[in-house]
Design a protein around this motif. Structure first.
Motif, short mmCIF file in Angstrom:
data_model
loop_
_atom_site.label_atom_id
_atom_site.label_comp_id
_atom_site.label_asym_id
_atom_site.label_seq_id
_atom_site.Cartn_x
_atom_site.Cartn_y
_atom_site.Cartn_z
N GLU A 1 9.37 8.79 30.94
CA GLU A 1 9.00 7.65 31.79
C GLU A 1 9.70 7.76 33.14
OE1 GLU A 1 8.63 2.83 31.22
OE2 GLU A 1 10.02 3.93 29.94
N TYR A 2 8.94 7.49 34.19
CA TYR A 2 9.50 7.48 35.55
C TYR A 2 9.30 6.09 36.14
CZ TYR A 2 10.54 8.65 40.36
OH TYR A 2 11.10 8.68 41.62
N HIS A 3 10.40 5.47 36.55
CA HIS A 3 10.38 4.11 37.11
C HIS A 3 10.16 4.18 38.63
CE1 HIS A 3 11.80 2.01 33.44
NE2 HIS A 3 12.31 3.21 33.19
N MET A 4 8.97 3.76 39.07
CA MET A 4 8.66 3.72 40.50
C MET A 4 9.51 2.68 41.21
SD MET A 4 6.42 6.05 40.80
CE MET A 4 5.76 5.76 42.42
N ASP A 5 9.67 1.53 40.60
CA ASP A 5 10.54 0.47 41.09
C ASP A 5 11.03 -0.32 39.88
OD1 ASP A 5 8.49 -1.38 40.42
OD2 ASP A 5 7.65 -1.27 42.43
N TYR A 6 11.57 -1.52 40.10
CA TYR A 6 12.12 -2.29 38.97
C TYR A 6 11.03 -2.81 38.04
CZ TYR A 6 16.69 -2.20 41.18
OH TYR A 6 17.88 -1.79 41.71
N LYS A 7 9.80 -2.91 38.51
CA LYS A 7 8.74 -3.54 37.72
C LYS A 7 7.67 -2.59 37.19
CE LYS A 7 10.32 -7.70 38.12
NZ LYS A 7 10.94 -8.33 36.95
N VAL A 8 7.47 -1.42 37.80
CA VAL A 8 6.36 -0.54 37.41
C VAL A 8 6.88 0.87 37.10
CG1 VAL A 8 4.18 0.51 38.16
CG2 VAL A 8 4.73 -1.84 38.83
N SER A 9 6.34 1.44 36.02
CA SER A 9 6.69 2.82 35.67
C SER A 9 5.46 3.55 35.16
CB SER A 9 7.79 2.85 34.59
OG SER A 9 7.31 2.36 33.37
N PHE A 10 5.50 4.87 35.23
CA PHE A 10 4.51 5.74 34.62
C PHE A 10 5.16 6.32 33.35
CE2 PHE A 10 3.22 5.99 39.09
CZ PHE A 10 1.88 5.65 38.96
N ARG A 11 4.40 6.31 32.26
CA ARG A 11 4.99 6.77 31.00
C ARG A 11 3.98 7.57 30.19
NH1 ARG A 11 8.52 3.40 26.57
NH2 ARG A 11 7.71 4.43 24.73
N GLY A 12 4.47 8.64 29.56
CA GLY A 12 3.68 9.43 28.64
C GLY A 12 4.33 9.42 27.27
N ASP A 13 3.52 9.23 26.22
CA ASP A 13 4.00 9.22 24.84
C ASP A 13 3.21 10.24 24.02
OD1 ASP A 13 5.76 6.56 24.00
OD2 ASP A 13 4.54 6.25 25.78
N THR A 14 3.89 10.92 23.11
CA THR A 14 3.24 11.88 22.23
C THR A 14 3.73 11.65 20.80
OG1 THR A 14 3.00 13.53 23.97
CG2 THR A 14 2.93 14.33 21.71
N TYR A 15 2.78 11.72 19.85
CA TYR A 15 3.07 11.54 18.43
C TYR A 15 2.53 12.74 17.66
CZ TYR A 15 3.66 6.69 19.90
OH TYR A 15 4.05 5.56 20.55
N LEU A 16 3.38 13.42 16.91
CA LEU A 16 2.99 14.57 16.10
C LEU A 16 3.15 14.17 14.63
CD1 LEU A 16 2.19 17.57 15.84
CD2 LEU A 16 4.64 18.11 15.96
N PHE A 17 2.04 14.19 13.90
CA PHE A 17 2.04 13.78 12.49
C PHE A 17 3.00 14.64 11.68
CE2 PHE A 17 0.21 14.23 8.19
CZ PHE A 17 0.23 12.90 7.78
N ALA A 18 3.86 13.99 10.89
CA ALA A 18 4.82 14.71 10.06
C ALA A 18 4.48 14.63 8.58
CB ALA A 18 6.24 14.18 10.29
N ALA A 19 4.12 13.42 8.10
CA ALA A 19 3.83 13.26 6.67
C ALA A 19 3.12 11.94 6.40
CB ALA A 19 5.13 13.31 5.86
N GLY A 20 2.26 11.95 5.39
CA GLY A 20 1.64 10.74 4.88
C GLY A 20 2.47 10.22 3.72
N GLN A 21 2.51 8.91 3.56
CA GLN A 21 3.38 8.31 2.54
C GLN A 21 2.62 7.81 1.31
OE1 GLN A 21 6.90 8.29 3.13
NE2 GLN A 21 6.10 9.69 4.67
N SER A 22 1.38 8.28 1.11
CA SER A 22 0.63 7.85 -0.07
C SER A 22 0.34 9.06 -0.96
CB SER A 22 -0.68 7.18 0.34
OG SER A 22 -1.60 8.13 0.83
N GLU A 23 -0.14 8.81 -2.19
CA GLU A 23 -0.43 9.90 -3.12
C GLU A 23 -1.64 10.72 -2.67
OE1 GLU A 23 -0.70 8.55 -7.13
OE2 GLU A 23 1.24 7.56 -7.06
N SER A 24 -2.57 10.07 -1.97
CA SER A 24 -3.74 10.78 -1.44
C SER A 24 -3.87 10.46 0.05
CB SER A 24 -5.00 10.39 -2.20
OG SER A 24 -5.15 8.99 -2.23
N PRO A 25 -3.01 11.08 0.88
CA PRO A 25 -2.98 10.74 2.31
C PRO A 25 -4.29 11.06 3.03
CG PRO A 25 -1.63 12.67 1.89
CD PRO A 25 -2.08 12.16 0.56
#
Length: 195
Positions: free
Chosen positions: A56-80
């Protein structure tokens, strides 16, 4: 969800109690983190674990640009439902901050790359195989709180709703919306000289 609310309240109280005179969040602050995120698939009642990170990069105190990434690691059910998944988003965040406490909300368009598992329809599901990977448009809405403990790190907690539909499978189209919760230690540097 309760854990995120408790962490947010604790961070709020800590900012009031500590009464720090130095403010660590400035325009030009660049921050990042990596953590483990838990999620709940809203249409399926399944839980998943992701390795997640943001920059995340804060342009000023109120606005920022942000990138998020999620990489699947595991399912928590018997048949994910998910076999493999990668979600990435980039967008604008708006901040409500006071001293070193910051509350933010943001909207991020992005993409999801996902492959689902196929199980038999028996009472005891048996793994049959996987579908081909699918690339689909997606978006995320994130809200969270951060407390800037020192000029180089912060403590954060986020709740993210991600919206996507998996189509083109042999079994039709599936709603793959998830509610993700993440918390941890973030790191930041100031890229501009303080005034």
């Amino acid at each position: 969800m309760v854990r995120v609310i408790v962490i947010s309240v604790c961070l709020s109280l800590a900012s009031l109690v500590c009464g720090q005179t130095d403010q660590y969040l400035h325009p030009g602050t660049l921050e990042a983190s990596a953590t483990i995120s838990g999620s709940s698939m809203l249409a399926r009642g399944e839980s998943n674990m992701y390795i997640s990170g943001y920059a995340e990069y804060h342009m000023d105190y109120k606005v920022s640009f942000r990138g998020d990434t999620y990489l699947f690691a595991a399912g928590q059910s018997e048949s994910p439902f998910i076999n493999e998944a990668f979600r990435t988003y980039f967008g604008l965040f708006y901040h409500f901050n006071k001293h070193n406490f910051d509350y933010s909300i943001g909207f991020q368009p992005g993409i999801t790359y996902m492959k689902k598992n196929i199980f038999s329809d028996d009472t005891e599901p048996v793994f049959v195989g996987t579908e081909q990977k699918q690339l689909m448009p997606s978006f995320a809405i994130t809200t969270g709180a951060s407390y800037y403990v020192w000029k180089y790190f912060n403590i954060f907690a986020n709740v993210t709703y991600v919206r996507s539909n998996l189509s083109g499978t042999s079994q039709g189209t599936f709603n793959t919306d998830e509610l993700m919760i993440s918390a941890g230690l973030g790191f930041q540097i100031n890229t501009r000289k303080s005034k």
